[in-house]
Design a protein around this motif. Sequence first.
Motif, short mmCIF file in Angstrom:
data_model
loop_
_atom_site.label_atom_id
_atom_site.label_comp_id
_atom_site.label_asym_id
_atom_site.label_seq_id
_atom_site.Cartn_x
_atom_site.Cartn_y
_atom_site.Cartn_z
N GLY A 54 0.81 -1.21 0.00
CA GLY A 54 0.00 0.00 0.00
C GLY A 54 0.84 1.26 0.00
O GLY A 54 0.53 2.23 -0.69
N GLY A 55 1.93 1.25 0.78
CA GLY A 55 2.81 2.41 0.81
C GLY A 55 3.44 2.68 -0.55
O GLY A 55 3.55 3.83 -0.98
N LEU A 56 3.86 1.61 -1.24
CA LEU A 56 4.43 1.76 -2.57
C LEU A 56 3.38 2.28 -3.56
O LEU A 56 3.67 3.13 -4.41
CB LEU A 56 5.00 0.42 -3.06
N ALA A 57 2.15 1.78 -3.44
CA ALA A 57 1.08 2.20 -4.36
C ALA A 57 0.75 3.67 -4.19
O ALA A 57 0.50 4.39 -5.17
CB ALA A 57 -0.16 1.34 -4.13
N PHE A 58 0.76 4.16 -2.96
CA PHE A 58 0.38 5.54 -2.69
C PHE A 58 1.51 6.54 -2.91
O PHE A 58 1.33 7.73 -2.66
CB PHE A 58 -0.14 5.67 -1.26
N ARG A 59 2.64 6.07 -3.40
CA ARG A 59 3.71 7.02 -3.72
C ARG A 59 3.33 7.88 -4.93
O ARG A 59 3.86 8.96 -5.12
CB ARG A 59 5.02 6.27 -4.00
N LYS A 60 2.44 7.37 -5.73
CA LYS A 60 1.95 8.13 -6.88
C LYS A 60 0.44 8.27 -6.76
O LYS A 60 -0.25 7.35 -6.33
CB LYS A 60 2.30 7.40 -8.19
N ARG A 61 -0.05 9.44 -7.10
CA ARG A 61 -1.48 9.68 -7.05
C ARG A 61 -2.18 8.85 -8.13
O ARG A 61 -1.68 8.68 -9.24
CB ARG A 61 -1.77 11.16 -7.29
N PHE A 62 -3.33 8.31 -7.79
CA PHE A 62 -4.12 7.57 -8.76
C PHE A 62 -5.58 7.89 -8.52
O PHE A 62 -5.97 8.40 -7.46
CB PHE A 62 -3.87 6.05 -8.66
N THR A 63 -6.40 7.60 -9.49
CA THR A 63 -7.82 7.91 -9.39
C THR A 63 -8.46 7.18 -8.21
O THR A 63 -8.36 5.96 -8.10
CB THR A 63 -8.55 7.51 -10.69
N GLY A 64 -9.07 7.94 -7.34
CA GLY A 64 -9.73 7.35 -6.18
C GLY A 64 -8.83 7.13 -4.99
O GLY A 64 -9.26 6.55 -4.00
N SER A 65 -7.57 7.62 -5.06
CA SER A 65 -6.64 7.40 -3.95
C SER A 65 -7.12 8.07 -2.66
O SER A 65 -6.98 7.50 -1.57
CB SER A 65 -5.25 7.92 -4.31
N GLY A 66 -7.71 9.26 -2.78
CA GLY A 66 -8.22 9.95 -1.60
C GLY A 66 -9.35 9.17 -0.94
O GLY A 66 -9.38 9.02 0.29
N LEU A 67 -10.25 8.62 -1.76
CA LEU A 67 -11.36 7.83 -1.23
C LEU A 67 -10.86 6.58 -0.53
O LEU A 67 -11.33 6.23 0.56
CB LEU A 67 -12.32 7.46 -2.36
#
Length: 278
Positions: A90-103
């Motif tokens: 999850g930490g690696l995935a959130f290094r870049k913004r993606f659609t729906g990341s805030g949700l």
Amino acid sequence: MERRSWSFYALAAFFALFLLFLYGPTITIAILSFQGPEGGLTFPMRGVSLHWFRDLFEQQAVGDIWGAFRRSLVLGLMVMVATVVISVMGGLAFRKRFTGSGLVFYLIITSLVIPSILVSLGVGLIFSQSGLTVHWATSGFGAQLTWTLPFGLLIMFAIFNRFNPAYEEAARDQGATAWQTLWHVVIPIIAPSLIGVALFGFTLSYDEFARTLLTAGSYNTLPLEIYGMTTNVTTPVIFALGTLTTLFSFLVIGIFVLALAIAAKRRAKLLSDAGKGV
């Protein structure tokens, strides 16, 4: 030498009272666990002995203490490994913004504020209505992950927000693949944080009660077993159990602290070698 002000002594006294409030119940239980064979559950003590510790290792008339301990230990290790692996991903995935990341982020945090007993009820219902067996290793495992994962993910988010990508770029310049960069560069650098996440995962699982209450099935974990013993055990054997489990908790923390010190030392050496261009 400058004299300390009265406020220092007032705050020191307040801190001492806080420590007494924090550890007083544990100390009381430890003292009462050393009562003699005729001892009860309250003061004054009736003799001093190791009788109730010996009794704890004999066949108990009620409950399954050591079976519950083994289940809690295995479940804690399962939750620990899953928490570390998923948190890193999850930490690696959130290094870049993606659609729906805030949700997704807020959905993760929301599980921390939902009452634990409702999570336990919901997970238990999902398993039973789906025709799946409600068991500590399946539904209990899932319910506990809703408690440990948010903590692990929040730690990883903070770590990767401060992670210097120059180390990864240097590894790629040397011809390392993405997997080699992750395994030989990223993981060693964040290793102390991973040990912290592992400690969170294990300890939160080991003593979790509410989220396991309706998801453990027919077999109790140790917190559920201890709770059950409070209703039908009237001897200091329950205090002896509390003392041993407390010592086990301190042992686990000590092992993790030692591992953390070793990982921090290796991390410092790795960063020093990287800085020298080694």
